[in-house]
Design a protein around this motif. Sequence first.
Motif, PDB file in Angstrom:
ATOM      1  N   GLU A 203       0.770  -1.124   0.016  1.00  0.00           N
ATOM      2  CA  GLU A 203       0.007   0.041   0.089  1.00  0.00           C
ATOM      3  C   GLU A 203       0.717   1.200  -0.002  1.00  0.00           C
ATOM      4  O   GLU A 203       2.048   0.990   0.271  1.00  0.00           O
ATOM      5  CB  GLU A 203      -0.934  -0.126   1.298  1.00  0.00           C
ATOM      6  N   ASN A 204       0.085   2.403  -0.391  1.00  0.00           N
ATOM      7  CA  ASN A 204       0.944   3.626  -0.477  1.00  0.00           C
ATOM      8  C   ASN A 204       1.477   4.018   1.126  1.00  0.00           C
ATOM      9  O   ASN A 204       0.461   3.975   1.830  1.00  0.00           O
ATOM     10  CB  ASN A 204      -0.015   4.745  -1.235  1.00  0.00           C
ATOM     11  N   GLY A 205       2.371   4.544   1.437  1.00  0.00           N
ATOM     12  CA  GLY A 205       2.731   5.024   2.551  1.00  0.00           C
ATOM     13  C   GLY A 205       2.235   5.969   3.288  1.00  0.00           C
ATOM     14  O   GLY A 205       1.995   5.706   4.447  1.00  0.00           O
ATOM     15  N   ALA A 206       1.582   6.971   2.588  1.00  0.00           N
ATOM     16  CA  ALA A 206       0.719   7.971   3.262  1.00  0.00           C
ATOM     17  C   ALA A 206      -0.720   7.250   3.847  1.00  0.00           C
ATOM     18  O   ALA A 206      -1.185   7.746   4.944  1.00  0.00           O
ATOM     19  CB  ALA A 206       0.362   9.073   2.317  1.00  0.00           C
ATOM     20  N   ARG A 207      -1.093   6.271   2.948  1.00  0.00           N
ATOM     21  CA  ARG A 207      -2.483   5.639   3.603  1.00  0.00           C
ATOM     22  C   ARG A 207      -1.980   4.765   4.770  1.00  0.00           C
ATOM     23  O   ARG A 207      -3.009   4.603   5.747  1.00  0.00           O
ATOM     24  CB  ARG A 207      -2.873   4.739   2.377  1.00  0.00           C
ATOM     25  N   THR A 208      -0.796   4.027   4.969  1.00  0.00           N
ATOM     26  CA  THR A 208      -0.531   3.465   5.980  1.00  0.00           C
ATOM     27  C   THR A 208      -0.371   4.186   7.160  1.00  0.00           C
ATOM     28  O   THR A 208      -0.845   3.753   8.318  1.00  0.00           O
ATOM     29  CB  THR A 208       0.763   2.374   5.713  1.00  0.00           C
ATOM     30  N   LEU A 209       0.276   5.417   7.176  1.00  0.00           N
ATOM     31  CA  LEU A 209       0.276   6.228   8.003  1.00  0.00           C
ATOM     32  C   LEU A 209      -1.249   6.684   8.614  1.00  0.00           C
ATOM     33  O   LEU A 209      -1.442   6.776   9.723  1.00  0.00           O
ATOM     34  CB  LEU A 209       1.117   7.540   7.608  1.00  0.00           C
ATOM     35  N   GLY A 210      -1.717   7.127   7.461  1.00  0.00           N
ATOM     36  CA  GLY A 210      -3.043   7.430   7.927  1.00  0.00           C
ATOM     37  C   GLY A 210      -3.988   6.293   8.494  1.00  0.00           C
ATOM     38  O   GLY A 210      -4.719   6.662   9.623  1.00  0.00           O
ATOM     39  N   ASP A 241     -16.259   9.882   5.271  1.00  0.00           N
ATOM     40  CA  ASP A 241     -17.148   9.014   5.501  1.00  0.00           C
ATOM     41  C   ASP A 241     -16.544   7.781   6.368  1.00  0.00           C
ATOM     42  O   ASP A 241     -17.181   6.749   5.947  1.00  0.00           O
ATOM     43  CB  ASP A 241     -18.210   8.639   4.629  1.00  0.00           C
ATOM     44  N   GLY A 242     -15.383   7.859   6.817  1.00  0.00           N
ATOM     45  CA  GLY A 242     -14.866   6.934   7.531  1.00  0.00           C
ATOM     46  C   GLY A 242     -13.869   6.038   6.516  1.00  0.00           C
ATOM     47  O   GLY A 242     -13.337   5.006   7.275  1.00  0.00           O
ATOM     48  N   GLY A 243     -13.790   6.138   5.419  1.00  0.00           N
ATOM     49  CA  GLY A 243     -13.059   5.079   4.561  1.00  0.00           C
ATOM     50  C   GLY A 243     -12.212   6.083   3.781  1.00  0.00           C
ATOM     51  O   GLY A 243     -12.295   7.124   3.439  1.00  0.00           O
ATOM     52  N   PHE A 244     -11.002   5.350   3.382  1.00  0.00           N
ATOM     53  CA  PHE A 244     -10.030   5.915   2.375  1.00  0.00           C
ATOM     54  C   PHE A 244     -10.614   6.432   1.014  1.00  0.00           C
ATOM     55  O   PHE A 244     -11.174   5.459   0.208  1.00  0.00           O
ATOM     56  CB  PHE A 244      -8.844   5.151   2.578  1.00  0.00           C
ATOM     57  N   TYR A 245     -10.177   7.321   0.613  1.00  0.00           N
ATOM     58  CA  TYR A 245     -10.540   7.931  -0.726  1.00  0.00           C
ATOM     59  C   TYR A 245      -9.506   7.491  -1.820  1.00  0.00           C
ATOM     60  O   TYR A 245      -8.343   8.120  -1.591  1.00  0.00           O
ATOM     61  CB  TYR A 245     -11.080   9.357  -0.696  1.00  0.00           C
ATOM     62  N   HIS A 246      -9.681   6.687  -2.744  1.00  0.00           N
ATOM     63  CA  HIS A 246      -8.490   6.185  -3.593  1.00  0.00           C
ATOM     64  C   HIS A 246      -8.448   6.836  -4.844  1.00  0.00           C
ATOM     65  O   HIS A 246      -7.439   6.869  -5.673  1.00  0.00           O
ATOM     66  CB  HIS A 246      -8.854   4.676  -3.912  1.00  0.00           C
ATOM     67  N   GLY A 247      -9.516   7.233  -5.476  1.00  0.00           N
ATOM     68  CA  GLY A 247      -9.650   7.963  -6.721  1.00  0.00           C
ATOM     69  C   GLY A 247      -9.882   6.799  -7.907  1.00  0.00           C
ATOM     70  O   GLY A 247      -9.765   5.766  -7.685  1.00  0.00           O
ATOM     71  N   ALA A 248     -10.000   7.126  -9.101  1.00  0.00           N
ATOM     72  CA  ALA A 248     -10.358   6.568 -10.152  1.00  0.00           C
ATOM     73  C   ALA A 248      -9.117   5.441 -10.572  1.00  0.00           C
ATOM     74  O   ALA A 248      -9.344   3.927 -10.641  1.00  0.00           O
ATOM     75  CB  ALA A 248     -10.463   7.088 -11.478  1.00  0.00           C
ATOM     76  N   SER A 250      -6.484   4.889  -7.943  1.00  0.00           N
ATOM     77  CA  SER A 250      -5.788   4.724  -6.855  1.00  0.00           C
ATOM     78  C   SER A 250      -4.428   5.645  -6.562  1.00  0.00           C
ATOM     79  O   SER A 250      -3.793   5.464  -5.770  1.00  0.00           O
ATOM     80  CB  SER A 250      -5.045   3.408  -6.757  1.00  0.00           C
ATOM     81  N   SER A 251      -4.573   6.872  -7.250  1.00  0.00           N
ATOM     82  CA  SER A 251      -3.648   7.840  -7.039  1.00  0.00           C
ATOM     83  C   SER A 251      -3.932   9.260  -6.303  1.00  0.00           C
ATOM     84  O   SER A 251      -3.218  10.138  -6.308  1.00  0.00           O
ATOM     85  CB  SER A 251      -2.981   8.273  -8.342  1.00  0.00           C
ATOM     86  N   ALA A 252      -5.306   9.133  -5.688  1.00  0.00           N
ATOM     87  CA  ALA A 252      -5.578  10.030  -5.076  1.00  0.00           C
ATOM     88  C   ALA A 252      -4.855  10.296  -3.726  1.00  0.00           C
ATOM     89  O   ALA A 252      -4.202   9.420  -3.081  1.00  0.00           O
ATOM     90  CB  ALA A 252      -7.095   9.967  -4.269  1.00  0.00           C
ATOM     91  N   GLY A 253      -4.536  11.728  -3.274  1.00  0.00           N
ATOM     92  CA  GLY A 253      -3.591  11.834  -2.237  1.00  0.00           C
ATOM     93  C   GLY A 253      -2.292  12.424  -2.385  1.00  0.00           C
ATOM     94  O   GLY A 253      -1.556  12.615  -1.509  1.00  0.00           O
ATOM     95  N   GLU A 254      -2.223  12.563  -3.846  1.00  0.00           N
ATOM     96  CA  GLU A 254      -0.636  12.950  -4.157  1.00  0.00           C
ATOM     97  C   GLU A 254      -0.693  14.747  -3.935  1.00  0.00           C
ATOM     98  O   GLU A 254      -0.449  15.446  -4.810  1.00  0.00           O
ATOM     99  CB  GLU A 254      -0.499  12.598  -5.511  1.00  0.00           C
ATOM    100  N   TRP A 255      -0.945  14.952  -2.730  1.00  0.00           N
ATOM    101  CA  TRP A 255      -0.974  16.537  -2.473  1.00  0.00           C
ATOM    102  C   TRP A 255       0.402  16.943  -2.449  1.00  0.00           C
ATOM    103  O   TRP A 255       0.470  18.470  -2.976  1.00  0.00           O
ATOM    104  CB  TRP A 255      -1.170  16.282  -0.824  1.00  0.00           C
ATOM    105  N   GLY A 256       1.486  16.379  -2.329  1.00  0.00           N
ATOM    106  CA  GLY A 256       2.809  16.884  -2.658  1.00  0.00           C
ATOM    107  C   GLY A 256       2.878  17.633  -3.960  1.00  0.00           C
ATOM    108  O   GLY A 256       3.749  18.540  -4.290  1.00  0.00           O
ATOM    109  N   HIS A 257       2.028  17.229  -5.178  1.00  0.00           N
ATOM    110  CA  HIS A 257       2.092  17.689  -6.356  1.00  0.00           C
ATOM    111  C   HIS A 257       1.089  18.226  -6.949  1.00  0.00           C
ATOM    112  O   HIS A 257       0.718  18.785  -7.918  1.00  0.00           O
ATOM    113  CB  HIS A 257       2.520  16.237  -7.325  1.00  0.00           C
ATOM    114  N   THR A 258       0.477  19.072  -5.826  1.00  0.00           N
ATOM    115  CA  THR A 258      -0.328  20.272  -6.224  1.00  0.00           C
ATOM    116  C   THR A 258       0.511  21.480  -6.462  1.00  0.00           C
ATOM    117  O   THR A 258       1.418  21.402  -5.541  1.00  0.00           O
ATOM    118  CB  THR A 258      -1.684  20.468  -4.984  1.00  0.00           C
TER     119      THR A 258
END
Length: 412
Positions: A203-210, A241-248, A250-258
Amino acid sequence: MVAAQRRTTTRDLRRGNRSVLLWTLYFDGPMSRQELGARTGLSLTTVSTVVVELLGEGLVVEAGTVDSDGGRPRILLRVDPGRRRVIGVDVGETRVRVGLYDLTMNERARADRPLEPGRHDAGPVVERILGGLDEVLAAAAVDRGDILGVGVAVSGVVERAGAGEGGALVHGQTFDWCAVPLGRMLREGTAAHPGTDLPLHIENGARTLGQAEMWFGAGRGADHAVIALIGSGIGAAVVADGGFYHGATSSAGEWGHTVVQVGGRRCRCGARGCLEAYAGAEGILDRYRQARRGRPMPGADEESALAALIAAAEDSTAARRVLDETAVYLGAGIANLVNLFNPRRIILGGWAGLLLGARLLPQIREAVAGQALRHPGERTSVELCRLGPDAVALGAATLPVERFLAAGGTVA
Protein backbone atom coordinates in the motif's frame (compact mmCIF):
# COMPACT_ATOMS: atom_id res chain seq x y z
CA MET A 1 -28.22 -25.47 -6.27
CA VAL A 2 -30.49 -24.12 -3.52
CA ALA A 3 -28.64 -26.19 -0.91
CA ALA A 4 -25.31 -24.85 -2.10
CA GLN A 5 -26.60 -21.28 -1.90
CA ARG A 6 -27.88 -21.93 1.65
CA ARG A 7 -24.51 -23.32 2.72
CA THR A 8 -22.72 -20.30 1.27
CA THR A 9 -25.13 -17.91 2.96
CA THR A 10 -24.76 -19.64 6.32
CA ARG A 11 -20.97 -19.68 6.04
CA ASP A 12 -20.89 -15.99 5.11
CA LEU A 13 -23.23 -15.13 7.98
CA ARG A 14 -21.04 -17.01 10.46
CA ARG A 15 -17.89 -15.32 9.18
CA GLY A 16 -19.64 -11.95 9.31
CA ASN A 17 -20.66 -12.50 12.93
CA ARG A 18 -17.13 -13.52 13.87
CA SER A 19 -15.76 -10.46 12.11
CA VAL A 20 -18.13 -8.07 13.87
CA LEU A 21 -17.23 -9.46 17.28
CA LEU A 22 -13.48 -9.46 16.59
CA TRP A 23 -13.54 -5.87 15.29
CA THR A 24 -15.47 -4.75 18.37
CA LEU A 25 -13.20 -6.53 20.82
CA TYR A 26 -10.06 -5.38 19.02
CA PHE A 27 -10.91 -1.69 19.20
CA ASP A 28 -13.17 -1.46 22.26
CA GLY A 29 -12.36 -4.49 24.41
CA PRO A 30 -12.23 -5.88 26.93
CA MET A 31 -16.01 -6.35 27.00
CA SER A 32 -18.50 -8.81 28.43
CA ARG A 33 -20.80 -10.93 26.29
CA GLN A 34 -23.71 -8.71 27.31
CA GLU A 35 -21.81 -5.56 26.23
CA LEU A 36 -20.88 -7.22 22.95
CA GLY A 37 -24.52 -7.98 22.24
CA ALA A 38 -25.59 -4.42 23.01
CA ARG A 39 -22.76 -2.89 20.98
CA THR A 40 -23.09 -5.09 17.89
CA GLY A 41 -26.84 -5.74 17.84
CA LEU A 42 -26.27 -9.52 17.76
CA SER A 43 -28.40 -11.74 19.97
CA LEU A 44 -26.85 -13.10 23.17
CA THR A 45 -27.27 -16.61 21.76
CA THR A 46 -25.24 -15.68 18.66
CA VAL A 47 -22.63 -13.87 20.74
CA SER A 48 -22.24 -16.85 23.08
CA THR A 49 -21.96 -19.33 20.21
CA VAL A 50 -19.31 -17.30 18.38
CA VAL A 51 -17.38 -16.51 21.56
CA VAL A 52 -17.12 -20.24 22.34
CA GLU A 53 -15.56 -20.74 18.88
CA LEU A 54 -13.13 -17.86 19.29
CA LEU A 55 -12.10 -18.99 22.78
CA GLY A 56 -11.56 -22.51 21.50
CA GLU A 57 -9.32 -21.25 18.70
CA GLY A 58 -7.32 -19.09 21.10
CA LEU A 59 -8.18 -15.87 19.26
CA VAL A 60 -10.05 -14.48 22.25
CA VAL A 61 -9.12 -14.82 25.93
CA GLU A 62 -10.78 -13.98 29.21
CA ALA A 63 -9.57 -10.73 30.78
CA GLY A 64 -11.01 -10.63 34.29
CA THR A 65 -14.51 -9.92 35.56
CA VAL A 66 -16.78 -6.99 36.40
CA ASP A 67 -19.66 -6.88 38.85
CA SER A 68 -23.15 -7.09 37.46
CA ASP A 69 -26.37 -5.69 38.90
CA GLY A 70 -27.32 -8.35 41.42
CA GLY A 71 -26.09 -11.33 39.41
CA ARG A 72 -22.88 -13.22 38.95
CA PRO A 73 -19.81 -11.22 37.87
CA ARG A 74 -19.53 -10.87 34.12
CA ILE A 75 -16.46 -12.25 32.36
CA LEU A 76 -14.58 -9.78 30.19
CA LEU A 77 -13.16 -10.85 26.83
CA ARG A 78 -10.44 -9.46 24.60
CA VAL A 79 -8.50 -10.41 21.48
CA ASP A 80 -5.39 -12.34 22.52
CA PRO A 81 -2.49 -9.99 21.69
CA GLY A 82 0.07 -12.78 21.75
CA ARG A 83 -1.75 -15.22 19.51
CA ARG A 84 -0.54 -13.77 16.23
CA ARG A 85 2.23 -11.51 14.93
CA VAL A 86 2.35 -9.06 12.01
CA ILE A 87 5.16 -7.31 10.16
CA GLY A 88 5.22 -3.78 8.78
CA VAL A 89 7.75 -2.45 6.25
CA ASP A 90 8.35 1.23 5.51
CA VAL A 91 10.25 1.77 2.25
CA GLY A 92 11.43 5.32 2.90
CA GLU A 93 13.70 7.74 1.14
CA THR A 94 16.78 6.92 3.23
CA ARG A 95 16.14 3.46 4.67
CA VAL A 96 13.94 0.38 4.71
CA ARG A 97 12.50 -0.10 8.17
CA VAL A 98 11.00 -3.46 9.17
CA GLY A 99 9.07 -3.94 12.42
CA LEU A 100 7.50 -7.07 13.91
CA TYR A 101 4.48 -6.44 16.16
CA ASP A 102 1.98 -8.32 18.28
CA LEU A 103 -1.73 -7.75 17.72
CA THR A 104 -1.80 -4.78 20.09
CA MET A 105 0.89 -3.18 17.91
CA ASN A 106 3.65 -3.43 20.46
CA GLU A 107 6.94 -3.69 18.58
CA ARG A 108 8.78 -6.95 19.26
CA ALA A 109 11.68 -6.63 16.83
CA ARG A 110 13.07 -4.09 14.39
CA ALA A 111 15.55 -3.90 11.52
CA ASP A 112 16.81 -0.83 9.65
CA ARG A 113 18.51 -1.21 6.26
CA PRO A 114 19.94 2.04 4.85
CA LEU A 115 19.49 3.06 1.22
CA GLU A 116 22.09 4.93 -0.79
CA PRO A 117 21.07 8.59 -1.24
CA GLY A 118 19.18 9.02 -4.48
CA ARG A 119 19.35 5.28 -5.29
CA HIS A 120 16.03 3.46 -5.16
CA ASP A 121 16.46 0.71 -7.75
CA ALA A 122 13.80 -1.92 -7.14
CA GLY A 123 16.22 -4.85 -6.87
CA PRO A 124 18.28 -3.48 -3.95
CA VAL A 125 15.09 -2.33 -2.22
CA VAL A 126 13.66 -5.85 -2.43
CA GLU A 127 16.90 -7.28 -1.00
CA ARG A 128 16.74 -4.89 1.93
CA ILE A 129 13.11 -5.79 2.62
CA LEU A 130 13.89 -9.52 2.58
CA GLY A 131 17.03 -9.03 4.66
CA GLY A 132 15.03 -7.07 7.21
CA LEU A 133 12.42 -9.83 7.35
CA ASP A 134 15.18 -12.36 8.01
CA GLU A 135 16.47 -10.22 10.85
CA VAL A 136 13.18 -9.61 12.69
CA LEU A 137 12.04 -13.22 12.30
CA ALA A 138 15.30 -14.45 13.82
CA ALA A 139 15.23 -11.86 16.61
CA ALA A 140 11.64 -12.58 17.61
CA ALA A 141 11.99 -16.38 17.33
CA VAL A 142 8.36 -16.87 16.26
CA ASP A 143 6.83 -19.65 14.21
CA ARG A 144 6.03 -18.67 10.66
CA GLY A 145 2.48 -19.97 11.16
CA ASP A 146 1.87 -17.37 13.86
CA ILE A 147 2.49 -14.48 11.45
CA LEU A 148 -0.59 -13.13 9.70
CA GLY A 149 1.34 -11.39 6.96
CA VAL A 150 3.59 -8.55 5.90
CA GLY A 151 2.41 -5.04 5.07
CA VAL A 152 4.72 -3.03 2.81
CA ALA A 153 4.39 0.77 2.56
CA VAL A 154 5.86 2.43 -0.53
CA SER A 155 5.95 5.87 -2.10
CA GLY A 156 3.79 6.22 -5.18
CA VAL A 157 0.68 4.72 -6.71
CA VAL A 158 -0.10 1.07 -5.94
CA GLU A 159 -2.03 -0.51 -8.80
CA ARG A 160 -3.82 -3.82 -8.36
CA ALA A 161 -6.19 -3.93 -11.32
CA GLY A 162 -4.47 -5.66 -14.21
CA ALA A 163 -1.51 -6.76 -12.14
CA GLY A 164 -2.43 -10.44 -12.62
CA GLU A 165 -0.41 -13.07 -10.79
CA GLY A 166 2.42 -10.57 -10.29
CA GLY A 167 0.47 -8.83 -7.56
CA ALA A 168 0.68 -5.09 -6.98
CA LEU A 169 2.40 -2.79 -9.46
CA VAL A 170 4.04 0.32 -8.06
CA HIS A 171 4.28 3.59 -9.98
CA GLY A 172 6.68 5.83 -8.07
CA GLN A 173 7.68 8.78 -10.25
CA THR A 174 10.15 10.23 -7.73
CA PHE A 175 11.77 6.78 -7.38
CA ASP A 176 11.70 6.34 -11.18
CA TRP A 177 9.51 3.26 -10.69
CA CYS A 178 7.09 2.54 -13.53
CA ALA A 179 4.82 -0.48 -13.04
CA VAL A 180 7.38 -2.20 -10.80
CA PRO A 181 5.94 -5.68 -9.92
CA LEU A 182 6.99 -5.40 -6.29
CA GLY A 183 4.80 -8.24 -5.06
CA ARG A 184 6.16 -10.67 -7.64
CA MET A 185 9.75 -9.59 -7.00
CA LEU A 186 9.35 -10.15 -3.26
CA ARG A 187 7.81 -13.58 -3.78
CA GLU A 188 10.56 -14.60 -6.18
CA GLY A 189 13.19 -13.37 -3.72
CA THR A 190 11.92 -15.52 -0.88
CA ALA A 191 13.66 -18.55 -2.42
CA ALA A 192 16.96 -17.17 -1.10
CA HIS A 193 15.37 -16.12 2.22
CA PRO A 194 13.61 -19.18 3.70
CA GLY A 195 10.73 -18.34 5.99
CA THR A 196 9.96 -14.97 4.43
CA ASP A 197 7.31 -16.29 2.00
CA LEU A 198 4.44 -14.72 3.96
CA PRO A 199 1.16 -13.16 2.74
CA LEU A 200 1.93 -9.72 1.31
CA HIS A 201 -0.11 -6.53 1.44
CA ILE A 202 1.33 -3.54 -0.45
CA GLU A 203 0.00 0.00 0.00
CA ASN A 204 0.95 3.64 -0.38
CA GLY A 205 2.89 4.94 2.64
CA ALA A 206 0.66 7.94 3.28
CA ARG A 207 -2.32 5.59 3.51
CA THR A 208 -0.59 3.28 5.96
CA LEU A 209 0.29 6.32 8.09
CA GLY A 210 -3.34 7.36 7.76
CA GLN A 211 -4.64 3.98 8.86
CA ALA A 212 -2.34 3.92 11.89
CA GLU A 213 -3.50 7.38 12.97
CA MET A 214 -7.17 6.58 12.30
CA TRP A 215 -6.98 3.34 14.30
CA PHE A 216 -4.78 4.38 17.21
CA GLY A 217 -3.77 8.03 16.98
CA ALA A 218 -4.93 11.56 16.28
CA GLY A 219 -7.53 10.50 13.70
CA ARG A 220 -9.49 8.16 15.92
CA GLY A 221 -13.17 9.06 16.00
CA ALA A 222 -13.03 11.34 12.94
CA ASP A 223 -15.03 10.34 9.85
CA HIS A 224 -13.54 13.10 7.71
CA ALA A 225 -9.80 13.69 7.93
CA VAL A 226 -6.61 14.17 5.93
CA ILE A 227 -3.39 12.63 7.19
CA ALA A 228 -0.31 14.23 5.65
CA LEU A 229 3.02 12.42 5.32
CA ILE A 230 5.92 14.86 5.11
CA GLY A 231 9.38 13.39 4.61
CA SER A 232 11.74 14.00 1.71
CA GLY A 233 8.57 14.21 -0.31
CA ILE A 234 4.92 14.82 0.58
CA GLY A 235 1.80 12.69 0.33
CA ALA A 236 -1.60 12.49 1.99
CA ALA A 237 -4.39 10.07 2.83
CA VAL A 238 -7.94 11.39 2.48
CA VAL A 239 -10.63 9.89 4.72
CA ALA A 240 -14.26 10.55 3.76
CA ASP A 241 -17.23 9.04 5.61
CA GLY A 242 -14.85 6.79 7.53
CA GLY A 243 -13.16 5.24 4.48
CA PHE A 244 -10.09 6.08 2.43
CA TYR A 245 -10.67 7.84 -0.86
CA HIS A 246 -8.56 6.18 -3.56
CA GLY A 247 -9.67 7.85 -6.80
CA ALA A 248 -10.16 6.29 -10.23
CA THR A 249 -6.65 4.79 -10.44
CA SER A 250 -5.66 4.75 -6.75
CA SER A 251 -3.57 7.91 -7.07
CA ALA A 252 -5.71 10.19 -4.90
CA GLY A 253 -3.72 11.89 -2.15
CA GLU A 254 -0.69 13.05 -4.18
CA TRP A 255 -0.97 16.34 -2.29
CA GLY A 256 2.74 17.09 -2.68
CA HIS A 257 2.23 17.55 -6.43
CA THR A 258 -0.42 20.24 -6.18
CA VAL A 259 0.93 23.56 -7.42
CA VAL A 260 1.59 26.41 -4.97
CA GLN A 261 3.75 28.54 -7.29
CA VAL A 262 3.03 28.66 -11.01
CA GLY A 263 6.30 28.32 -12.90
CA GLY A 264 8.15 27.87 -9.61
CA ARG A 265 10.90 25.52 -8.47
CA ARG A 266 11.45 22.28 -10.36
CA CYS A 267 9.98 19.31 -8.48
CA ARG A 268 11.36 15.78 -8.47
CA CYS A 269 8.32 14.74 -10.50
CA GLY A 270 9.47 16.99 -13.35
CA ALA A 271 6.80 19.68 -12.96
CA ARG A 272 7.31 23.16 -11.55
CA GLY A 273 5.89 24.80 -8.45
CA CYS A 274 4.75 21.67 -6.59
CA LEU A 275 4.23 21.94 -2.84
CA GLU A 276 6.82 19.16 -2.40
CA ALA A 277 9.50 21.35 -4.01
CA TYR A 278 9.00 23.92 -1.25
CA ALA A 279 7.88 22.01 1.84
CA GLY A 280 9.30 18.49 1.45
CA ALA A 281 12.57 18.00 3.32
CA GLU A 282 14.60 17.82 0.11
CA GLY A 283 13.10 21.08 -1.14
CA ILE A 284 13.53 22.84 2.20
CA LEU A 285 17.19 21.85 2.40
CA ASP A 286 17.79 22.88 -1.20
CA ARG A 287 16.33 26.32 -0.48
CA TYR A 288 18.52 26.57 2.62
CA ARG A 289 21.57 25.53 0.58
CA GLN A 290 20.90 28.35 -1.86
CA ALA A 291 20.46 30.79 1.01
CA ARG A 292 23.87 29.76 2.40
CA ARG A 293 25.47 30.58 -0.97
CA GLY A 294 27.73 27.57 -1.17
CA ARG A 295 28.75 27.31 2.47
CA PRO A 296 28.86 23.68 3.71
CA MET A 297 25.53 22.25 4.85
CA PRO A 298 25.17 20.77 8.35
CA GLY A 299 24.22 17.15 8.95
CA ALA A 300 25.25 13.82 7.52
CA ASP A 301 21.82 13.02 6.04
CA GLU A 302 18.47 14.70 5.42
CA GLU A 303 17.10 14.04 8.90
CA SER A 304 20.11 15.45 10.74
CA ALA A 305 20.38 18.33 8.26
CA LEU A 306 16.76 19.38 8.76
CA ALA A 307 17.14 19.12 12.53
CA ALA A 308 20.27 21.31 12.29
CA LEU A 309 18.42 23.87 10.14
CA ILE A 310 15.62 24.11 12.70
CA ALA A 311 18.13 24.53 15.53
CA ALA A 312 20.05 27.16 13.54
CA ALA A 313 16.90 29.29 13.19
CA GLU A 314 17.48 30.58 16.72
CA ASP A 315 20.47 32.62 15.48
CA SER A 316 20.46 32.44 11.68
CA THR A 317 18.35 34.87 9.66
CA ALA A 318 18.66 32.63 6.58
CA ALA A 319 17.45 29.52 8.43
CA ARG A 320 14.59 31.46 10.04
CA ARG A 321 13.51 32.86 6.68
CA VAL A 322 13.46 29.40 5.09
CA LEU A 323 11.33 28.03 7.94
CA ASP A 324 8.96 31.01 7.86
CA GLU A 325 8.46 30.49 4.12
CA THR A 326 7.91 26.77 4.69
CA ALA A 327 5.13 27.52 7.18
CA VAL A 328 3.44 29.75 4.59
CA TYR A 329 3.70 27.12 1.85
CA LEU A 330 2.38 24.38 4.13
CA GLY A 331 -0.42 26.70 5.25
CA ALA A 332 -1.39 27.28 1.62
CA GLY A 333 -1.30 23.56 0.89
CA ILE A 334 -3.38 22.73 3.96
CA ALA A 335 -5.87 25.50 3.13
CA ASN A 336 -6.36 23.80 -0.24
CA LEU A 337 -7.15 20.55 1.57
CA VAL A 338 -9.67 22.36 3.77
CA ASN A 339 -11.39 23.96 0.80
CA LEU A 340 -11.41 20.77 -1.30
CA PHE A 341 -12.30 18.08 1.25
CA ASN A 342 -13.85 19.88 4.25
CA PRO A 343 -12.22 17.54 6.81
CA ARG A 344 -12.67 17.72 10.57
CA ARG A 345 -8.97 17.10 11.18
CA ILE A 346 -5.75 17.50 9.27
CA ILE A 347 -2.92 15.52 10.85
CA LEU A 348 0.73 16.21 10.02
CA GLY A 349 3.08 13.24 10.27
CA GLY A 350 6.21 11.75 8.80
CA TRP A 351 9.67 12.39 10.20
CA ALA A 352 9.96 15.84 8.62
CA GLY A 353 6.37 16.74 9.44
CA LEU A 354 7.00 16.04 13.12
CA LEU A 355 10.26 18.03 13.15
CA LEU A 356 8.65 20.99 11.40
CA GLY A 357 5.42 20.80 13.37
CA ALA A 358 7.19 20.93 16.71
CA ARG A 359 8.44 24.42 15.82
CA LEU A 360 6.06 25.73 13.15
CA LEU A 361 2.59 24.45 14.07
CA PRO A 362 1.30 27.84 15.37
CA GLN A 363 2.59 29.57 12.22
CA ILE A 364 1.10 26.87 9.99
CA ARG A 365 -2.28 27.22 11.70
CA GLU A 366 -2.13 30.99 11.26
CA ALA A 367 -1.33 30.59 7.56
CA VAL A 368 -4.22 28.13 7.13
CA ALA A 369 -6.64 30.52 8.85
CA GLY A 370 -5.57 33.30 6.49
CA GLN A 371 -6.08 31.27 3.31
CA ALA A 372 -8.85 28.71 3.92
CA LEU A 373 -12.51 29.55 3.51
CA ARG A 374 -13.71 30.82 6.87
CA HIS A 375 -16.63 28.46 7.50
CA PRO A 376 -14.84 25.11 6.89
CA GLY A 377 -11.52 26.50 8.17
CA GLU A 378 -12.94 27.35 11.58
CA ARG A 379 -14.23 23.80 11.91
CA THR A 380 -11.00 22.04 10.95
CA SER A 381 -8.25 21.31 13.47
CA VAL A 382 -4.61 21.00 12.38
CA GLU A 383 -2.76 18.55 14.62
CA LEU A 384 0.40 16.49 14.79
CA CYS A 385 0.60 12.73 14.37
CA ARG A 386 0.60 11.02 17.78
CA LEU A 387 2.34 7.80 16.82
CA GLY A 388 5.78 9.18 16.04
CA PRO A 389 8.13 8.71 13.09
CA ASP A 390 7.59 4.93 12.97
CA ALA A 391 3.88 5.26 12.22
CA VAL A 392 4.26 4.35 8.53
CA ALA A 393 5.70 0.91 9.37
CA LEU A 394 3.12 0.43 12.13
CA GLY A 395 0.36 1.33 9.70
CA ALA A 396 1.74 -1.15 7.19
CA ALA A 397 1.48 -3.82 9.89
CA THR A 398 -2.23 -3.04 10.28
CA LEU A 399 -2.88 -4.24 6.70
CA PRO A 400 -2.73 -7.98 7.55
CA VAL A 401 -4.61 -7.27 10.81
CA GLU A 402 -7.38 -5.61 8.82
CA ARG A 403 -7.63 -8.60 6.50
CA PHE A 404 -7.61 -10.98 9.46
CA LEU A 405 -10.41 -9.18 11.30
CA ALA A 406 -12.51 -8.78 8.14
CA ALA A 407 -12.17 -12.53 7.47
CA GLY A 408 -13.48 -13.38 10.93
CA GLY A 409 -10.16 -14.53 12.32
CA THR A 410 -9.04 -16.74 9.46
CA VAL A 411 -5.71 -16.27 7.69
CA ALA A 412 -6.29 -15.12 4.11
